[in-house]
Design a protein around this motif. Structure first.
Motif, PDB file in Angstrom:
ATOM      1  N   ALA A 322       0.785  -1.124   0.083  1.00 42.34           N
ATOM      2  CA  ALA A 322       0.267  -0.033   0.011  1.00 42.34           C
ATOM      3  C   ALA A 322       0.809   1.211   0.008  1.00 42.34           C
ATOM      4  CB  ALA A 322      -1.111  -0.063   1.183  1.00 42.34           C
ATOM      5  N   THR A 323       1.999   1.209   0.945  1.00 46.17           N
ATOM      6  CA  THR A 323       2.833   2.415   0.738  1.00 46.17           C
ATOM      7  C   THR A 323       3.508   2.691  -0.526  1.00 46.17           C
ATOM      8  OG1 THR A 323       3.281   2.037   3.109  1.00 46.17           O
ATOM      9  CG2 THR A 323       5.077   3.464   1.939  1.00 46.17           C
ATOM     10  N   TRP A 324       3.996   1.496  -1.242  1.00 40.57           N
ATOM     11  CA  TRP A 324       4.706   1.736  -2.410  1.00 40.57           C
ATOM     12  C   TRP A 324       3.459   2.274  -3.579  1.00 40.57           C
ATOM     13  CZ3 TRP A 324       8.452   1.327   0.400  1.00 40.57           C
ATOM     14  CH2 TRP A 324       9.718   1.210   0.052  1.00 40.57           C
ATOM     15  N   ARG A 325       2.356   1.863  -3.553  1.00 45.73           N
ATOM     16  CA  ARG A 325       1.308   2.287  -4.480  1.00 45.73           C
ATOM     17  C   ARG A 325       1.144   3.722  -4.313  1.00 45.73           C
ATOM     18  NH1 ARG A 325      -3.589   2.714  -3.477  1.00 45.73           N
ATOM     19  NH2 ARG A 325      -3.617   1.570  -1.721  1.00 45.73           N
ATOM     20  N   VAL A 326       1.012   4.164  -3.124  1.00 48.13           N
ATOM     21  CA  VAL A 326       0.771   5.558  -2.802  1.00 48.13           C
ATOM     22  C   VAL A 326       2.078   6.295  -3.094  1.00 48.13           C
ATOM     23  CG1 VAL A 326       0.229   7.567  -0.931  1.00 48.13           C
ATOM     24  CG2 VAL A 326      -0.999   5.253  -1.370  1.00 48.13           C
ATOM     25  N   HIS A 364       8.473   3.026   7.076  1.00 52.01           N
ATOM     26  CA  HIS A 364       8.752   2.860   8.397  1.00 52.01           C
ATOM     27  C   HIS A 364       7.267   3.246   9.101  1.00 52.01           C
ATOM     28  CE1 HIS A 364      12.826   2.224   7.965  1.00 52.01           C
ATOM     29  NE2 HIS A 364      13.050   2.124   9.296  1.00 52.01           N
ATOM     30  N   SER A 365       6.751   4.451   8.993  1.00 51.33           N
ATOM     31  CA  SER A 365       5.719   4.685   9.534  1.00 51.33           C
ATOM     32  C   SER A 365       4.352   3.889   9.510  1.00 51.33           C
ATOM     33  CB  SER A 365       5.427   6.049   9.077  1.00 51.33           C
ATOM     34  OG  SER A 365       6.428   6.973   9.602  1.00 51.33           O
ATOM     35  N   GLY A 369       2.869   1.401  12.389  1.00 53.32           N
ATOM     36  CA  GLY A 369       1.765   1.500  12.573  1.00 53.32           C
ATOM     37  C   GLY A 369       0.770   0.198  12.711  1.00 53.32           C
ATOM     38  N   ALA A 370       0.980  -0.541  11.586  1.00 56.85           N
ATOM     39  CA  ALA A 370       0.408  -1.744  11.265  1.00 56.85           C
ATOM     40  C   ALA A 370       0.872  -2.781  12.252  1.00 56.85           C
ATOM     41  CB  ALA A 370       0.655  -2.273   9.760  1.00 56.85           C
ATOM     42  N   ALA A 371       1.998  -2.897  12.695  1.00 58.18           N
ATOM     43  CA  ALA A 371       2.686  -3.936  13.577  1.00 58.18           C
ATOM     44  C   ALA A 371       1.875  -3.526  14.977  1.00 58.18           C
ATOM     45  CB  ALA A 371       4.221  -4.000  13.395  1.00 58.18           C
ATOM     46  N   ALA A 372       2.268  -2.169  15.312  1.00 53.52           N
ATOM     47  CA  ALA A 372       1.706  -2.076  16.770  1.00 53.52           C
ATOM     48  C   ALA A 372       0.149  -2.259  16.905  1.00 53.52           C
ATOM     49  CB  ALA A 372       2.025  -0.518  16.868  1.00 53.52           C
ATOM     50  N   ALA A 373      -0.500  -1.836  15.869  1.00 54.89           N
ATOM     51  CA  ALA A 373      -1.874  -2.065  15.986  1.00 54.89           C
ATOM     52  C   ALA A 373      -2.309  -3.714  16.217  1.00 54.89           C
ATOM     53  CB  ALA A 373      -2.746  -1.687  14.830  1.00 54.89           C
ATOM     54  N   ILE A 419      15.013  12.446   6.266  1.00 56.73           N
ATOM     55  CA  ILE A 419      14.828  11.763   5.031  1.00 56.73           C
ATOM     56  C   ILE A 419      13.184  11.768   4.839  1.00 56.73           C
ATOM     57  CG2 ILE A 419      16.697  10.382   4.987  1.00 56.73           C
ATOM     58  CD1 ILE A 419      15.138   7.869   5.860  1.00 56.73           C
ATOM     59  N   HIS A 420      12.538  12.216   5.844  1.00 55.55           N
ATOM     60  CA  HIS A 420      11.007  12.565   5.220  1.00 55.55           C
ATOM     61  C   HIS A 420      10.429  13.696   6.091  1.00 55.55           C
ATOM     62  CE1 HIS A 420       9.502   8.822   3.508  1.00 55.55           C
ATOM     63  NE2 HIS A 420      10.319   7.903   4.275  1.00 55.55           N
ATOM     64  N   TYR A 421       9.438  14.308   5.465  1.00 54.81           N
ATOM     65  CA  TYR A 421       8.749  15.384   6.193  1.00 54.81           C
ATOM     66  C   TYR A 421       7.597  14.781   7.310  1.00 54.81           C
ATOM     67  CZ  TYR A 421      10.017  17.187   1.586  1.00 54.81           C
ATOM     68  OH  TYR A 421      10.510  17.567   0.530  1.00 54.81           O
ATOM     69  N   ARG A 422       7.129  15.528   7.976  1.00 55.23           N
ATOM     70  CA  ARG A 422       6.237  15.018   9.197  1.00 55.23           C
ATOM     71  C   ARG A 422       4.925  14.654   8.701  1.00 55.23           C
ATOM     72  NH1 ARG A 422       5.991  15.769  14.501  1.00 55.23           N
ATOM     73  NH2 ARG A 422       7.877  17.097  14.832  1.00 55.23           N
ATOM     74  N   SER A 423       4.540  15.345   7.667  1.00 55.70           N
ATOM     75  CA  SER A 423       3.269  14.717   7.131  1.00 55.70           C
ATOM     76  C   SER A 423       3.157  13.310   6.562  1.00 55.70           C
ATOM     77  CB  SER A 423       2.633  15.646   5.824  1.00 55.70           C
ATOM     78  OG  SER A 423       3.543  15.715   4.944  1.00 55.70           O
ATOM     79  N   ALA A 424       4.405  13.021   6.207  1.00 54.34           N
ATOM     80  CA  ALA A 424       4.711  11.538   5.494  1.00 54.34           C
ATOM     81  C   ALA A 424       4.639  10.500   6.713  1.00 54.34           C
ATOM     82  CB  ALA A 424       5.839  11.572   4.744  1.00 54.34           C
ATOM     83  N   ILE A 425       5.035  11.157   7.896  1.00 54.34           N
ATOM     84  CA  ILE A 425       5.086  10.325   9.033  1.00 54.34           C
ATOM     85  C   ILE A 425       3.740  10.096   9.775  1.00 54.34           C
ATOM     86  CG2 ILE A 425       6.229  10.234  11.464  1.00 54.34           C
ATOM     87  CD1 ILE A 425       8.748  11.468   9.958  1.00 54.34           C
ATOM     88  N   GLU A 426       3.304  11.203  10.021  1.00 55.79           N
ATOM     89  CA  GLU A 426       1.996  11.228  10.719  1.00 55.79           C
ATOM     90  C   GLU A 426       0.846  10.603  10.035  1.00 55.79           C
ATOM     91  OE1 GLU A 426       1.157  15.010  11.949  1.00 55.79           O
ATOM     92  OE2 GLU A 426       2.815  15.177  13.584  1.00 55.79           O
ATOM     93  N   HIS A 427       0.717  10.689   8.537  1.00 55.79           N
ATOM     94  CA  HIS A 427      -0.113  10.300   7.791  1.00 55.79           C
ATOM     95  C   HIS A 427       0.030   8.604   7.472  1.00 55.79           C
ATOM     96  CE1 HIS A 427      -1.286  14.269   5.775  1.00 55.79           C
ATOM     97  NE2 HIS A 427      -1.384  14.361   7.094  1.00 55.79           N
ATOM     98  N   GLY A 428       1.189   8.446   7.429  1.00 57.03           N
ATOM     99  CA  GLY A 428       1.706   6.960   7.336  1.00 57.03           C
ATOM    100  C   GLY A 428       1.382   6.196   8.453  1.00 57.03           C
TER     101      GLY A 428
END
Length: 447
Positions: A322-326, A364-365, A369-373, A419-428
């Protein structure tokens, strides 16, 4: 007297097991320890680290098929449980265990895991292939408590191993059609080499110092395990804008500011969660290691381990697809490109190289997030744990108050790394938790 009682009890247990097998009854998988599963994962994770081509998305796929294979190998020995066949994309059925023909579940699992590991890591170095063979061969001796010879007649051994290997072959037949098979093969290499990145304002371009071609540009078209994971897609980054003080410009400024004057703690976090392929078992392997330690610490049974490895692996693999597609749909430039263009022509991330693929969202995000859930559903939202993944590298153990806290730290590590902006992290992270929640809705219990 205590010794005598224990001997009598052992004789009664042995007699009960003998009688059960004589009547064709099969002990359920929960009667055995998780050792077969955890010992295989303790070998597979470092093998992934040493096997060419096991980049983070590929490693997550490898772990997902192995976890699913483990679950399907013992599901017939889990009363009230059902196969995931019929729920996962294009997987209609799998070889079924025959009723009234006793199987020994640790033997089935051992055969399945051995066969899948060899097929999913076909290019592992020769010494690792030898270790796979040795683990499969020596498992009955090393885990003798789970390999009672009374239960393992020659007929039961042959039947159990045959069932495990047939199941592994059936899963690999399905796996070869998902789009992620043979990433080092000539056809896949040609396909990736022919990819041309879209151009325009804000578009991703290769980054210093290697200026490498984009990694796995077609991975996002792979078949996911679960259906409709696109429902978890993030809303998108701030609109690309080079104007000072615009939302996009402010995000880039934050990356630059943190990289120039990081605290020692931020620096350590960035390096701890780097999980570089070739040096570590990759991000998915990091979380699989955490689960493996928890299963061992809590003396889990084989049935519990099987379901937990399957759900975790499926969630993380689908998170990467899903990450790679987006990523490749949005095709956003990395911080290093924007910062050099907008306000610091000489800046590069000081702690690590920028990976060779587009920015949004942070892989990473999403996968953390998926693993923690998934893990907090197994063990509780406020469960503290000790992460020993990097003990051998001198980085651990590291204690976390919860799985969410660990995932949030893993996500923020990419901001601290530059290597990432905050929006990529929080939305990810939000996208990943949504995908993890979907993995928890897979039905494993007969209604």
């Amino acid at each position: 007297m205590g010794t005598l009682i224990r001997r009598v009890f052992s004789v009664l247990l042995l007699a009960g097991a003998t009688a059960a097998h004589a009547q064709g009854e099969v002990p359920d998988a929960a009667r055995y320890s998780a050792a077969v599963a955890t010992e295989w994962f303790r070998l597979i994770l470092p093998a992934i680290q040493q096997t060419p081509g096991q980049s983070p998305p590929v490693a997550a796929r490898t772990l997902a098929y192995i976890g699913l294979g483990l679950y399907e190998s013992v599901v017939a020995g889990m009363p009230g449980q059902r196969s995931l066949a019929g729920q996962l994309n294009e997987l209609e059925s799998l070889p079924a265990a025959q009723p009234n023909e006793p199987l020994h579940w640790p033997t089935v699992a051992n055969a399945t895991l051995a066969a899948l590991t060899r097929m999913l890591l076909p290019n592992a170095p020769a010494d690792w292939m030898a270790r796979f063979d040795a683990l499969e061969r020596n498992m009955p001796v090393a885990q003798s408590a789970d390999f009672n010879p009374v239960e393992r007649t020659q007929e039961v051994i042959i039947r159990s191993e045959t069932h495990g290997r047939l199941l592994a072959m059936a899963l690999m037949t399905w796996a070869r059609t998902d789009g992620g098979h043979d990433v080092l093969g000539a056809r896949r290499v040609r396909l990736d080499a022919a990819y041309v990145s879209p151009s325009g304002p804000g578009a991703w371009v290769p980054t210093p110092p290697r200026f490498a071609r984009p990694l796995l540009p077609h991975w996002g078209t792979n078949r996911t395990f679960m259906k409709s994971v696109e429902r978890c897609d993030p809303s998108g980054p701030p609109r690309y804008d080079e104007t000072p003080n615009s939302p996009f410009h402010r995000e880039a400024q934050e990356v630059h500011r943190l990289s120039v004057q990081p605290t020692e703690e931020q620096r350590r976090i960035a390096l701890y969660w780097a999980d570089d392929p070739g040096k570590t078992p990759t991000p998915a392997g990091h979380w699989a290691w955490i689960l493996t330690d928890l299963l061992r610490e809590r003396k889990a049974d084989l049935a519990t381990a099987a379901e937990r490895y399957a759900r975790l692996g499926i969630a993380m693999s689908d998170a990467f697809v899903a990450t790679w597609r987006v990523k490749y749909q949005i095709n956003l430039l990395r911080p290093v490109t924007f910062i050099q263009l907008a306000f610091d022509a000489n800046w590069v991330p000081p702690l690590m190289e920028t990976p060779a693929f587009p920015e949004y969202p942070s892989g990473h995000s999403v996968q953390s997030g998926a693993a923690a859930a998934v893990l907090e559903a197994f063990y509780g939202r406020d469960t503290a744990f000790e992460d020993r993944t990097h003990n051998d590298r001198g980085w651990g153990p590291k204690r976390f108050p919860s799985f969410r806290a660990a995932a949030d730290e893993a996500a923020l590590s990419r901001l601290y790394a530059g290597i990432h902006y905050r929006s990529a992290i929080e939305h990810g992270t939000t996208q990943g938790r949504c995908i993890g929640a979907q993995a928890l809705t897979l039905v494993t219990r007969v209604k």
